[in-house]
Scaffold this active site. Structure first.
Site, PDB file in Angstrom:
ATOM      1  N   ASP A 458       0.801  -0.899  -0.005  1.00  0.00           N
ATOM      2  CA  ASP A 458       0.023  -0.073  -0.187  1.00  0.00           C
ATOM      3  C   ASP A 458       0.871   1.480  -0.007  1.00  0.00           C
ATOM      4  O   ASP A 458       2.112   1.383  -0.159  1.00  0.00           O
ATOM      5  CB  ASP A 458      -0.745   0.188   1.578  1.00  0.00           C
ATOM      6  CG  ASP A 458      -2.613   1.201   0.936  1.00  0.00           C
ATOM      7  OD1 ASP A 458      -2.392   1.731   0.328  1.00  0.00           O
ATOM      8  OD2 ASP A 458      -2.617   0.823   2.257  1.00  0.00           O
ATOM      9  N   GLU A 461       2.620   4.603  -4.334  1.00  0.00           N
ATOM     10  CA  GLU A 461       2.495   4.973  -5.872  1.00  0.00           C
ATOM     11  C   GLU A 461       4.244   5.943  -5.986  1.00  0.00           C
ATOM     12  O   GLU A 461       4.783   6.827  -7.402  1.00  0.00           O
ATOM     13  CB  GLU A 461       1.551   6.137  -5.597  1.00  0.00           C
ATOM     14  CG  GLU A 461       0.104   5.644  -5.001  1.00  0.00           C
ATOM     15  CD  GLU A 461      -0.602   5.163  -4.897  1.00  0.00           C
ATOM     16  OE1 GLU A 461      -1.126   4.680  -4.674  1.00  0.00           O
ATOM     17  OE2 GLU A 461       0.021   5.489  -3.790  1.00  0.00           O
ATOM     18  N   ASP A 537      -8.795   3.113  -2.778  1.00  0.00           N
ATOM     19  CA  ASP A 537      -9.839   2.992  -1.916  1.00  0.00           C
ATOM     20  C   ASP A 537     -10.575   3.807  -2.704  1.00  0.00           C
ATOM     21  O   ASP A 537     -11.323   5.268  -3.008  1.00  0.00           O
ATOM     22  CB  ASP A 537      -9.464   4.524  -0.262  1.00  0.00           C
ATOM     23  CG  ASP A 537      -8.188   4.338   0.004  1.00  0.00           C
ATOM     24  OD1 ASP A 537      -7.942   2.924   0.458  1.00  0.00           O
ATOM     25  OD2 ASP A 537      -7.369   4.588   0.499  1.00  0.00           O
TER      26      ASP A 537
END
Length: 800
Positions: A458, A461, A537
């Site tokens: 997670d 990025e 999300d």
């Protein structure tokens, strides 16, 4: 700071708290300052185009065509993939390609074309290059699939009036040219792909950014970009299907415009695609053929998808905020008491010690290995979140080890780049360095020792909380880039991919006899080699439900077959109906996982009342029954690149009505799933491909192509089976049996079975079956002539 940044500032502070919010403000200002100091300043630029062709050099698989101010290399691979590279660009080095560059087609020939151009002729494709640099990719029969107009570059000129140098027309002071390339496709073409996009899966006219981005909150259709972007387009038209991949990881945009047939005075207006990149090479691959052949070629080029262990195809439960061991036990016991199948429980950042990666909160989880063993005995695995950010604390063991190994990203002055994430001020491993990947992969030994069977990556990025500017590392941050050196402008989009590689290779080394289970929020082209992904999300709501399906379909067409959403939505508590419809969709997607934010309520089915619980139990049991089919689809994805979840036009790409169908999908070749994506719906239209289809709940037969209306009561969503399909399902005694849907007389059917050989690396055995009508009965045979070997259950005869 504009009004939008002000709103984001309030959201960041509210989400992470005042102290973290203040740190994020300081980090954002610091990033802005170092970029202003370290990035090249804006200087004069000189635009150039290739100019006129001056000659060509034949080479294996194609040749090198020289223009006045550039050069173009055209190379056809043995499998028919076309490579085009301008300004000396080669296929490698590339983060997308798997292993060595594919062998060239020795029979491809470069020869002069009409009007001063050149062409490369091969068995599967022809490439025509005009004398000014336009490139046409054609079928062997001469149909134009794609026409690339001459590109345009903007070269930096450091110093006014600097003289241009001869090499490809690049001026002195050349750093990294930004460029644009415009393409034309057939007027009837439809665009798909570009990674994970919330609006789709068909991509409408508009601009799509190529920059992996945490949306900073829950997303809905229209939010763009998201966590996983790829410069990969699949274009479907009557003339044929092709995939184009621009192998460039810099920030960029793709502007699409659909064509119009019969525009103006009876002439078609072609569809257009414009790719703009802020730097990096102008190189791309084109693969043409049927959708199945294109995805198979793409897999051969970028690597076979990692095969999830068998248990990862079952239902998985996650929540941010379990609170501790007692709550995990309570949830698992709840599933068992209600006879609801459960394969895994996922622990989020709250199980860490103060959110620090590779740690455990000993108060909440005093004996995590013991808990894992206890759950494993009940058939339930534990899966751990892993974030890339490491708390910048001299007392933190991971930080100390990384600092000693010089593992963290640094700025242009050699200082550690620091951002703010959940543990506070943090540093970031440079996964574009093989040394760092090796170090990081070894850290997963701690996760295995805690009893975890898989990981989900997670915040990769990567994210640094920022109330203004970009929520990531400074663009000037330095990266190894496999020894070439460069900055975050080039490394950003491949950061999550390289992290997935580090985790996958580390797990393989630590447990060489087991296939790793890894999925990642961010990534890039080729990430299927290391695992799958999930939606991130997604906003709770009916639009979020629709976005869930768009993401899975779009990612499958980019070569990532294993994915799924946060069932129920991440952001708030869903209504009973929304939760159930999302759950029913999830039961037919590769990654079937509920998940939610710490403030968004629970996701256990019994929390939504007795009616929802009963219908969710039905969906779970159907998923369990289909596990042999999902296992077969996973093996076929690895062997052929075909995704589990396919658009309804997969086998009929010339059916224009199917190309525009976005609210249903094929699960393999055998099943058509039509989820309910709006509230209050108990009956819905379903667009059918050609052939006979049976409603699996009622047995009623429908004939396609065309649209039919099918019942969709709250208890189920419509699922239709193709006539003649042979699919493996779990029998009542726990073994595998063949479910055969009655073929149409004179047509027959078929199916594949890949038996479960365990969660190791055993080479699969593919078993092929056929079905046919003989009078009033159905005959099933193995294609190799052997015994069928499975119980056979025929369905559909009663519905005709």
């Amino acid at each position: 700071m504009d009004g939008r940044d002000l709103v984001r500032s309030v959201r960041v502070v509210r989400a992470v708290g005042p102290a973290q919010g203040l740190r994020s403000v300081r980090a954002a200002w610091r990033a802005r300052r170092v970029d202003a100091q370290a990035l090249p300043r804006r200087v004069a630029e000189r635009a150039r185009v290739p100019g006129a062709a001056r000659g060509a050099e034949p080479q294996p698989g194609g040749g090198l065509i020289h223009f006045a101010r550039s050069s173009l290399r055209v190379r056809v691979a043995a499998g028919g993939a076309v490579f085009c590279g301008w300004d000396g660009a080669e296929p490698e080095p590339s983060y997308a390609l798997a292993g060595a560059c594919p062998e060239v087609d020795a029979r491809a020939v470069l020869e002069p074309d009409t009007e001063g151009g050149w062409r490369v002729v091969s068995e599967r494709v022809m490439v025509a290059v005009s004398r000014h640099g336009a490139v046409e990719v054609r079928t062997p029969g001469g149909m134009v699939l794609r026409r690339e107009l001459p590109p345009r570059w903007w070269d930096r000129i450091d110093g006014a009036g600097a003289a241009a140098v001869e090499r490809a027309g690049q001026p002195e002071g050349y750093e990294a040219s930004r460029w644009v390339q415009r393409s034309e496709v057939a007027a009837d073409a439809r665009f798909f792909g570009l990674g994970g996009r919330a609006h789709g899966p068909r991509l409408r006219a508009g601009s799509y950014r190529l920059w992996n981005t945490d949306p900073g909150g829950a997303f809905e259709p229209g939010d763009d970009p998201l966590s996983l972007t790829m410069p990969v387009q699949l274009v479907v038209a009557d003339a044929g299907t092709h995939l184009v991949f621009h192998d460039n990881s810099w920030d960029g945009r793709v502007a699409l415009r659909e064509g119009v047939e019969g525009a103006g005075s009876g002439h078609d207006r072609p569809g257009t695609c414009e790719v703009r990149m802020d730097g990096g090479p102008l190189r791309y691959w084109v693969l043409a053929g049927t959708p199945a052949r294109v995805l198979q070629g793409w897999t051969a080029l970028t690597g076979a998808p990692a095969l999830p262990p068998q248990w990862a195809l079952g239902y998985q439960h996650a929540r941010w905020g379990f609170g501790g061991e007692a709550e995990v036990r309570r949830v698992v016991a709840g599933y068992k008491e209600r006879e609801l199948p459960l394969s895994a429980v996922h622990l989020d950042i709250d199980h860490f010690d103060r959110h620090r990666v590779f740690t455990v909160d000993r108060e909440r989880y005093p004996d995590l290995p013991g808990l894992a063993r206890e759950l494993r005995a009940e058939g339930v695995r534990l899966v751990s979140i892993v974030d890339p950010a490491v708390k910048a604390d001299p007392g933190d063991a991971v930080y100390e080890g990384g600092a000693a190994a010089d593992a963290f990203v640094r700025d242009a002055r050699g200082r550690e780049v620091r951002g703010v994430v959940w543990p506070g001020e943090s540093v970031y491993p440079d996964f574009t360095d093989a040394r760092v990947r090796k170090w990081w992969g070894g850290l997963y030994a701690e996760r295995l020792a805690q009893g975890f069977s898989g990981v989900w990556h997670d915040m990769n990025e990567p994210v640094s909380f920022a109330p203004f500017g970009e929520s990531t590392l400074p663009r000037s941050a330095r990266h190894a880039l496999e020894g070439r050196g460069g900055d975050h402008r080039e490394a950003h989009n491949v950061y999550g991919l390289a992290m997935a590689r580090a985790g996958f290779e580390g797990l393989c080394e630590l447990r060489p006899d087991e296939r790793p289970f890894l999925f990642s929020r961010s990534g890039w082209a080729g990430m299927q080699r290391y695992g799958g992904t999930w939606s991130g999300d997604v906003a709770t709501g009916w639009p979020g439900l629709r976005a869930s399906l768009s993401l899975v379909l779009g990612l499958g067409l980019c070569g990532v077959p294993y994915s799924g959403p946060d069932v129920g939505g991440f952001s708030t508590e869903p209504s009973r109906e929304l939760y159930l419809r999302w759950f029913q969709l999830g039961a037919y997607l590769p990654l079937f996982r509920t998940h939610s934010a710490i403030w968004a309520g629970r996701r256990e089915p019994w929390e939504y009342g007795i009616e929802v619980l009963g219908h969710a139990r039905t969906a779970l049991r159907e998923r369990q029954r289909l596990l042999p089919y999902f296992g077969t689809l996973g093996q076929l994805a690895r062997l052929t690149g075909a995704p589990y979840v396919r658009p309804v036009w997969w086998s009929s790409p010339r059916d224009r009505a199917l190309r525009d169908c976005e609210d249903a999908f094929l699960l393999g070749d055998a099943l058509l799933v039509a989820p309910v994506l709006e509230g209050g719906v108990t009956r819905r239209p379903v667009r059918l491909p050609r052939g006979r289809w049976y409603d699996t709940a009622t047995g009623r037969a429908y004939d396609g192509p065309g649209q039919v209306w099918v019942e969709a009561p709250l208890s189920r969503i419509p699922v239709l089976a193709r006539a003649g399909a042979v699919l493996p399902v779990a029998g009542a005694n726990g073994g595998t049996e063949l479910e055969v849907w009655a073929p149409v007389a004179g047509r027959g059917g078929s199916g594949l079975v890949v038996p479960d050989a365990g969660d190791g690396w055993q080479r699969p055995t593919v078993e092929r079956f056929t079905s046919r009508r003989e009078g009033g009965r159905v005959v099933v045979e193995r294609r190799d002539g052997g015994a069928v070997g499975y119980p056979v259950r025929v369905r559909g005869l009663e519905g005709e």
